[in-house]
Design a protein around this motif. Structure first.
Motif, PDB file in Angstrom:
ATOM      1  N   THR A 478       0.861  -1.443   0.006  1.00 19.47           N
ATOM      2  CA  THR A 478       0.147   0.135  -0.071  1.00 19.47           C
ATOM      3  C   THR A 478       0.786   1.075  -0.115  1.00 19.47           C
ATOM      4  OG1 THR A 478      -0.166  -0.090   2.404  1.00 19.47           O
ATOM      5  CG2 THR A 478      -1.894  -1.004   1.324  1.00 19.47           C
ATOM      6  N   GLY A 479       2.039   1.161   0.539  1.00 16.38           N
ATOM      7  CA  GLY A 479       2.963   2.372   0.704  1.00 16.38           C
ATOM      8  C   GLY A 479       3.547   2.543  -0.845  1.00 16.38           C
ATOM      9  N   PHE A 480       3.958   1.608  -1.395  1.00 18.68           N
ATOM     10  CA  PHE A 480       4.553   2.029  -2.648  1.00 18.68           C
ATOM     11  C   PHE A 480       3.320   2.323  -3.651  1.00 18.68           C
ATOM     12  CE2 PHE A 480       8.348  -0.031  -0.868  1.00 18.68           C
ATOM     13  CZ  PHE A 480       9.450   0.902  -1.156  1.00 18.68           C
ATOM     14  N   TRP A 481       2.355   1.696  -3.512  1.00 12.08           N
ATOM     15  CA  TRP A 481       1.071   2.204  -4.409  1.00 12.08           C
ATOM     16  C   TRP A 481       0.915   3.616  -4.356  1.00 12.08           C
ATOM     17  CZ3 TRP A 481       1.840  -2.281  -6.441  1.00 12.08           C
ATOM     18  CH2 TRP A 481       1.433  -2.924  -7.576  1.00 12.08           C
ATOM     19  N   ARG A 482       0.971   4.059  -2.767  1.00 15.21           N
ATOM     20  CA  ARG A 482       0.435   5.519  -2.498  1.00 15.21           C
ATOM     21  C   ARG A 482       1.415   6.464  -3.321  1.00 15.21           C
ATOM     22  NH1 ARG A 482       0.269   4.535   2.323  1.00 15.21           N
ATOM     23  NH2 ARG A 482       2.493   5.405   3.060  1.00 15.21           N
ATOM     24  N   GLU A 485       5.167   3.903  -7.062  1.00 13.34           N
ATOM     25  CA  GLU A 485       6.345   3.215  -7.158  1.00 13.34           C
ATOM     26  C   GLU A 485       5.934   1.820  -7.494  1.00 13.34           C
ATOM     27  OE1 GLU A 485       9.400   4.110  -7.708  1.00 13.34           O
ATOM     28  OE2 GLU A 485       9.583   5.879  -6.889  1.00 13.34           O
ATOM     29  N   LYS A 486       5.241   1.626  -8.678  1.00 12.45           N
ATOM     30  CA  LYS A 486       4.761   0.226  -9.064  1.00 12.45           C
ATOM     31  C   LYS A 486       5.919  -0.664 -10.116  1.00 12.45           C
ATOM     32  CE  LYS A 486       0.248   2.468  -8.919  1.00 12.45           C
ATOM     33  NZ  LYS A 486      -0.925   2.867  -9.865  1.00 12.45           N
ATOM     34  N   PRO A 487       5.503  -2.094  -9.887  1.00 13.27           N
ATOM     35  CA  PRO A 487       6.566  -2.664 -10.922  1.00 13.27           C
ATOM     36  C   PRO A 487       6.222  -2.289 -12.221  1.00 13.27           C
ATOM     37  CG  PRO A 487       5.611  -4.037  -9.228  1.00 13.27           C
ATOM     38  CD  PRO A 487       4.946  -2.757  -9.135  1.00 13.27           C
ATOM     39  N   LYS A 491      11.005  -4.924 -14.261  1.00 15.04           N
ATOM     40  CA  LYS A 491      11.794  -4.255 -13.336  1.00 15.04           C
ATOM     41  C   LYS A 491      10.828  -4.392 -11.926  1.00 15.04           C
ATOM     42  CE  LYS A 491      14.509  -1.145 -16.230  1.00 15.04           C
ATOM     43  NZ  LYS A 491      14.764   0.024 -16.594  1.00 15.04           N
ATOM     44  N   ASP A 492      11.376  -4.546 -10.711  1.00 14.64           N
ATOM     45  CA  ASP A 492      10.704  -4.754  -9.517  1.00 14.64           C
ATOM     46  C   ASP A 492      11.647  -4.402  -8.355  1.00 14.64           C
ATOM     47  OD1 ASP A 492       8.596  -4.872  -7.409  1.00 14.64           O
ATOM     48  OD2 ASP A 492       8.417  -7.326  -7.822  1.00 14.64           O
ATOM     49  N   PRO A 493      12.084  -3.209  -8.370  1.00 18.78           N
ATOM     50  CA  PRO A 493      13.075  -3.003  -7.487  1.00 18.78           C
ATOM     51  C   PRO A 493      12.919  -3.272  -5.991  1.00 18.78           C
ATOM     52  CG  PRO A 493      12.431  -0.978  -8.184  1.00 18.78           C
ATOM     53  CD  PRO A 493      11.715  -2.157  -9.144  1.00 18.78           C
ATOM     54  N   PHE A 494      11.763  -3.041  -5.560  1.00 15.24           N
ATOM     55  CA  PHE A 494      10.949  -3.205  -4.321  1.00 15.24           C
ATOM     56  C   PHE A 494      10.559  -4.531  -4.046  1.00 15.24           C
ATOM     57  CE2 PHE A 494      10.990   1.353  -5.437  1.00 15.24           C
ATOM     58  CZ  PHE A 494      12.177   1.669  -4.598  1.00 15.24           C
ATOM     59  N   ALA A 495      10.552  -5.412  -4.991  1.00 14.96           N
ATOM     60  CA  ALA A 495      10.167  -6.966  -4.772  1.00 14.96           C
ATOM     61  C   ALA A 495       8.654  -6.648  -4.350  1.00 14.96           C
ATOM     62  CB  ALA A 495      10.926  -7.545  -3.724  1.00 14.96           C
ATOM     63  N   PHE A 529      -3.559  -5.808  -9.298  1.00 16.96           N
ATOM     64  CA  PHE A 529      -2.150  -6.429  -9.196  1.00 16.96           C
ATOM     65  C   PHE A 529      -2.309  -7.643  -8.451  1.00 16.96           C
ATOM     66  CE2 PHE A 529       2.075  -6.592  -6.895  1.00 16.96           C
ATOM     67  CZ  PHE A 529       2.703  -6.465  -7.855  1.00 16.96           C
ATOM     68  N   PHE A 530      -2.981  -7.842  -7.436  1.00 15.19           N
ATOM     69  CA  PHE A 530      -3.108  -9.280  -6.743  1.00 15.19           C
ATOM     70  C   PHE A 530      -3.562 -10.329  -7.509  1.00 15.19           C
ATOM     71  CE2 PHE A 530      -1.985  -7.077  -2.688  1.00 15.19           C
ATOM     72  CZ  PHE A 530      -1.378  -8.166  -1.839  1.00 15.19           C
ATOM     73  N   HIS A 531      -4.888  -9.935  -8.387  1.00 18.79           N
ATOM     74  CA  HIS A 531      -5.211 -10.857  -9.097  1.00 18.79           C
ATOM     75  C   HIS A 531      -4.318 -11.154 -10.450  1.00 18.79           C
ATOM     76  CE1 HIS A 531      -9.562  -9.155  -8.289  1.00 18.79           C
ATOM     77  NE2 HIS A 531      -8.935  -9.839  -7.383  1.00 18.79           N
TER      78      HIS A 531
END
Length: 701
Positions: A478-482, A485-487, A491-495, A529-531
């Motif tokens: 939720t933080g990175f979505w806020r 900063e999404k994949p 590239k997905d630097p924050f896993a 994204f979860f789906h």
């Protein structure tokens, strides 16, 4: 049929790069052969620290002749178009083209291009230098005198020789002649760097392997792994111990040696006061050695197993002694760190606080940044604490324990042991928590809140650990979505993909009903994204992607991932039966009819059918389907309400005979407008009944 043998001999290739390099060589060469018409029967690739070898067997002596027809402009086209066609087709004049007639498009020119086949050795001599020069090493450079030229070969380590032969099994193979950066191809290689450095002549893969084995080189990485594991097990057994097996370490060690020689060393028993995991971490990371277990108590023994690359004249005594010196020094450091971490911090303002609380206070005081837009680690811990307390009752955990575990979860980041061995993060937090008298569930949560970190990683089951693990991952997402900063792409630097997969597995593996929408900051975009992550997981587990899409398209309870999974499983079970397959066919037929007629009418036919009209004018099959729909729909809704999706599917499957009979005997588009409307509404009811669990229009087949 002829075989190709190719070997690229170099200085030591890093172990982590060997498997990908071997796979690339095989794919690049075989794809290029096929593209040039040289089909083959099979291929095998081998790799050691110093060489990559490829055998391609069953190749033709030459590539086949190719006849290609290339369509050109119409007859009478402008001269510029004609000249462009002649140039691209390699024709001297338009007279060399033939004219093809088409009743609709008119006459046009066709060039018939015949390309004679080429000897396969010529094809190979063209392919291999291209593959070598374009090799995609993760890191490469120019070596020696050639490094002054920007056009010279870049390679992971200096390339020393190229072996390349071709010929049938019954004849002496010939060398394929070519050169790469002054390295001329030949039919020789070399054995072990120290024990058999002399030149070896090789003809094809079978005698290549035999010759190398005599020269102390095991070319097959799987055979090296087998020998290392078997020798290590036997050596431990002979000493009364058990090998602690490690697949990752085994793969790495097999990539460090060409002739594995397994030896056993020891260290002082006093170092066994260090936690087993720390001993294993330091011995594994620094010396690439396996640790050994004492079967009598299950603890580690003061032994380790190393893999040398040489049969030493002293039986390996000097090699063992050298490893013992390094391991002794590293374990001495680890023991000091372990003992230091259990003491209060010197000059700490609250000397009475427990060690982990002091470490957490230090983490807060230092204002260690988690992310510039998301604050410090201390602020992140505060968010996790609040979220863990909120989640705890939803998963059956004690809120106070969950909050306490969240408070201490990151404290071991400030310990000496984790500072030196980051891979034991969490695990050391658990040990220190137990030492200072924390509740077992708190200690378990400190270790397990990072889990699961991949599709095969263990999933926590302790309820407090589950609450904190969910809080940790959901805070990140939720933080990175806020902060947007999404994949993106690969590239997905924050896993974040791994974090979402972790949430999914925590919920589904533990059978937890949990609405993600109740988490603050959880957007529709994040749910999507979860789906996507759920689709990947279910596909990996063997579920069809279209079934997942069908369930998600129904829109019912899609933020409860456990229920989504259960609906997918129930739908898959239904479609595995004859009734299910036929019901799917009938429902899709109904949906297609409705789509066409609703487009034509400009409105949906989803109202309730007129029961009196069905009774007065309906055919027997129409009446039967109408009656079955009332009953089956009610039963399906009842099962869905109780989250019994298998029961709902079973109720819907009972519609199958009535649906089959309806389409066999009833004309939907009747001349009577009222009857037509009523029959379309019956189909609308069928669509609505199946939509309680899935959108059948999304299902393939």
């Amino acid at each position: 049929m002829p075989d190709l043998l190719l070997e690229l001999l170099s200085e030591e290739i890093p172990a982590r790069m060997q498997a990908d390099a071997a796979a690339h060589l095989k794919k690049a060469v075989t794809d290029a052969l096929v593209a040039r018409g040289c089909l083959y029967e099979g291929a095998r690739v081998l790799v050691t620290p110093r060489r990559i070898a490829l055998s391609v067997h069953g190749l033709p002596p030459a590539s086949p002749d190719v006849k290609e027809e290339r369509k050109g402009p119409r007859v009478g086209a402008p001269e510029a178009a004609i000249q462009g066609f002649l140039k691209s087709a390699g024709l001297a004049s338009i007279d060399q083209a033939i004219i093809q007639s088409d009743p609709k498009k008119g006459d046009s020119y066709i060039a018939v291009i015949e390309k004679p086949g080429r000897p396969t050795p010529d094809v190979i001599a063209e392919i291999v230098p291209e593959v070598i020069r374009s090799f995609p090493w993760p890191k490469s450079m120019r070596w020696g005198a050639a490094s002054t030229s920007t056009s010279s070969l870049r390679w992971v380590r200096p390339l020393q020789s190229i072996l390349c032969t071709f010929g049938p099994e019954t004849e002496e193979p010939a060398v394929i002649p070519f050169a790469v950066d002054g390295i001329v191809s030949g039919d020789t290689t070399r054995g072990h760097r120290f024990m058999a450095p002399a030149t070896i002549r090789a003809r094809r893969m079978d005698d290549y392997l035999t010759s190398l084995d005599k020269a102390f080189v095991v070319a097959d990485p799987e055979e090296r792994k087998r020998r290392i594991l078997a020798d290590a097990r036997n050596l431990c057994f002979a000493q009364g111990f058990e090998l602690v097996e490690d697949e990752g370490l085994l793969n790495e060690v097999a990539g460090l040696v060409e002739w594995p020689v397994v030896l056993m060393g020891s260290f002082e028993e006093s170092f066994l006061a260090i936690p087993d995991e720390v001993i294993r971490a330091t011995i594994r990371a620094n010396q690439k050695c396996f640790v050994v277990r004492d079967p009598r108590n299950g603890r580690l023994a003061n032994r380790f197993v190393l893999t040398a690359n040489i049969e030493a004249s002293d039986g390996g005594k000097a090699i063992i002694a050298g490893n013992e010196r390094v391991i002794r020094a590293r374990l001495s450091d680890a023991l000091y760190f372990w003992q230091t971490d259990q003491k209060p911090l010197p000059d700490f303002e609250n000397a009475a606080a427990k060690p982990l609380d002091q470490r957490m206070a230090k983490l807060r005081a230092l204002n260690v940044v988690f992310h510039e837009k998301l604050g410090t680690q201390g602020q992140r811990v505060d968010r996790i604490k609040a979220l863990a307390r909120h989640i705890a009752p939803l998963v059956g955990a004690d809120p106070d324990l969950a909050e306490r575990a969240a408070e201490l979860a990151k404290a071991d980041l400030m310990t000496e042991v984790v500072g030196e061995f980051p891979e034991v993060q969490g695990l050391m937090g658990r040990k220190y928590a137990l030492l200072q008298g924390e509740h077992e569930s708190v200690a378990a949560a400190i270790e397990d809140h990072y889990k699961p970190q991949g599709p095969s990683d263990r999933v926590p089951t302790d309820k407090v650990a589950v609450a904190v693990a969910l809080a940790d991952k959901l805070d990140v997402l939720t933080g990175f979505w806020r902060i947007d900063e999404k994949p993106t792409g690969s590239k997905d630097p924050f896993a974040l993909r791994r974090a979402a997969l972790g949430v999914i597995r925590l919920l589904t593996d533990n059978g937890l009903k949990f609405s993600l929408g109740q988490i603050g900051g959880f957007s529709a975009d994040l749910l999507s994204f979860f789906h996507d992550r759920l689709k990947v997981l279910l596909r990996d587990q063997g579920q069809r992607h279209d079934l997942v899409d069908a369930v998600l398209a129904s829109g019912e309870g899609n933020d409860d991932l456990l229920l989504v999974v259960r609906r997918v499983e129930a739908l898959a079970a239904l479609l595995g039966t004859e009734d299910g397959k036929n019901l799917l066919a009938g429902t899709k037929r109904a949906i297609n009819i409705l789509r066409i007629e609703e487009k034509k009418d400009g409105r949906a036919h989803d109202g309730a059918p007129d029961a009196a009209l069905v009774e007065a004018k309906g055919l027997p099959e129409e009446k039967a389907l109408f009656a079955e729909l009332q009953s089956a729909s009610a039963r399906a809704r009842d099962h869905v309400g109780r989250e019994d999706y298998a029961g709902a599917m079973k109720a819907l499957a009972e519609l199958r005979p009535a649906v089959d009979a309806f389409f066999d005997k009833v004309t939907v588009n009747a001349d009577d407008p009222a009857l037509r409307e009523n029959r379309l509404r019956i189909l609308g009811q069928l669509r609505a009944a199946t939509a309680t669990v899935a959108d059948f229009s999304k299902i393939e087949g």
